[in-house]
Scaffold this motif. Structure first.
Motif, short mmCIF file in Angstrom:
data_model
loop_
_atom_site.label_atom_id
_atom_site.label_comp_id
_atom_site.label_asym_id
_atom_site.label_seq_id
_atom_site.Cartn_x
_atom_site.Cartn_y
_atom_site.Cartn_z
N TRP A 27 -10.17 0.16 -0.19
CA TRP A 27 -9.62 -0.70 -1.24
C TRP A 27 -10.61 -1.83 -1.53
N LEU A 78 -7.35 0.81 -5.17
CA LEU A 78 -7.82 1.89 -4.31
C LEU A 78 -9.09 2.49 -4.89
N VAL A 113 0.84 -1.20 0.00
CA VAL A 113 0.00 0.00 0.00
C VAL A 113 0.87 1.25 0.00
N ARG A 117 -0.13 4.53 2.85
CA ARG A 117 -1.09 5.60 2.61
C ARG A 117 -1.65 6.01 3.97
N ASP A 141 -0.83 -0.71 -4.96
CA ASP A 141 -2.27 -0.70 -4.68
C ASP A 141 -3.07 0.21 -5.60
#
Length: 425
Positions: free
Chosen positions: A310, A258, A235, A294, A254
């Motif tokens: 996600w 997302l 991520v 993130r 990712d």
């Protein structure tokens, strides 16, 4: 149904962090480490003539003419070796050959270590004047587990080989892998097989089961199940290749997963990830997963009202283990980061406080949850969300996620001798 309150959940993960016996003083060195280049004649003992894979490991041929070869069995002697004379430029040599089966055939791997093992299959369906491997349809069994039911669903043609990874519990001194062609195609194949012993605590004994109403209960017996890795995601960071992972895994970015990122940001950490005895190790996830993330950050006097979400595509009819990786690489001090974790829209962890569990910044932690997509469920998207909690603080980080893994458990109707997990009522 036995409900787990916040304090109990904190205590559960605190015990998980505190009493694990994993030693971090030495790099992990698997006792069993079979890297098999199927259909190749490269000697088992001469690394100089073995195929060099893209991640710099040496794979030895299963057709090497060595004394007492462990891969010399009647069913394998009946198999065909196939070579791709026109491979795509840059394609790893381990995909230049294949072992082809028209009847059931088995590989037997003698083991030095019991417990969980990583089993990977590499498939690249190429054409030759003799055969078109793209027409193959078959099943694969690992010991009692049917890990692959229909190869025809896989897309492994062109320049993109398919790698399937399984975590299999082993209670014997060997692993037997069987390839069974379907009646229609009468054709099965494999390019490469990996059998590697894994750390004992890589697969949990207990995870948190999220019920149909969002209630949390203990689910025991996960270390006795065969799991297929469906998604493994870094991520906020770049792709992590096997060369940069102590268990030779691949972690994808990712970006395509997302669904909601408004108000969030990426972060790359330049400091040292602090692994502690009893916590997540580099075998659980490498530095390159924990040093990126993130996050949600409040820039003013109020806590921002945004979530990061996600979505992971899955098949129906199975239970799934979701492993979430956390490492506070963003806070300036302890006791400033509080957030909520959601799985499929349900509150899986309320007011997660990494400082309470880990008592250190830049120290990794992971949490395991289980969801059930069985009983006729058609599957679709499995969602993971991160958002501020009622304890979040203004002018601070209010949510963080470093990595996600989604693993599928074998269906009981597909497995001989299915090991039933236990849910605590």
């Amino acid at each position: 149904m036995f409900f787990i309150h916040r304090a109990t959940l904190f205590f559960f993960f605190f015990l998980l962090f505190s009493f694990s016996t994993l030693s971090l003083s030495h790099p992990f060195s698997p006792l069993d480490n079979y890297l098999l280049d199927c259909g190749s004649t490269a000697p088992l003992t001469t690394a100089a003539t073995s195929s060099l894979s893209a991640d710099h490991r040496l794979f030895s041929g299963d057709l090497a003419q060595t004394l007492n070869s462990p891969f010399d069995s009647p069913s394998l002697r009946a198999a065909v070796s196939l070579r791709n004379d026109n491979p795509f430029p840059g394609l790893s040599p381990i995909y230049h050959t294949a072992r082809v089966f028209t009847t059931p055939a088995s590989y037997t791997f003698s083991l030095k270590d019991k417990g969980p093992h990583i089993v990977r299959f590499h498939f690249h369906a190429f054409k030759s004047p003799q055969l078109d491997l793209g027409l193959a349809q078959f099943r694969v069994l690992v010991d009692d587990y049917v890990v692959l039911t229909n190869f025809a669903r896989l897309n492994c043609t062109g320049q993109n080989p398919k790698v399937l990874e399984f975590l299999v519990p082993v209670e014997d001194e060997k692993i037997v892998i069987v390839f069974v062609p379907n009646r229609d195609s009468k054709l099965a194949f494999v390019n490469t097989i990996e059998v590697i012993s894994a750390p004992n605590d890589l697969v949990p004994e207990t995870a948190q089961f999220i019920g149909s109403t969002g209630n949390l209960v203990n689910f025991d017996g996960w270390n006795k199940q065969a799991l297929e890795v469906v998604h493994r995601v870094n991520v906020g960071g770049p792709k992590v290749t096997p060369f940069n992972d102590s268990l030779w895994r691949t972690w994808v970015p990712d970006d395509g997963l997302l669904r909601s990122s408004f108000g969030s940001e990426r972060l790359v950490f330049g400091g040292r990830i602090k692994y502690h005895d009893g916590g997540a190790s580099r075998e659980v996830a490498p530095d390159n997963v924990y040093n990126s993330a993130r996050l949600i950050r409040s820039e003013n006097d109020s806590v921002t009202n945004v979530n990061m979400t996600w979505a992971f595509l899955i098949l129906g009819g199975y239970k799934y283990l979701i492993r979430l990786h956390f490492c506070d690489i963003a806070s300036i001090s302890l006791n400033m980061l509080y957030f909520n974790v959601f799985v499929n829209g349900y509150l899986a962890y309320e007011d997660l406080d990494l400082s309470y569990i880990i008592r250190s910044l830049a120290s990794p932690f992971y949490a395991d949850f289980v969801v059930d997509y069985g009983d006729g469920n058609v599957g679709g998207d499995l969602s993971v969300g991160i958002g501020p909690s009622k304890n979040s603080i203004p002018h601070a980080v209010d949510g963080i996620l470093n990595g996600v893994e989604v693993m599928k458990i074998n269906n009981s109707c597909s497995v001989v001798g299915f090991r039933t997990g236990r849910i605590h009522e």
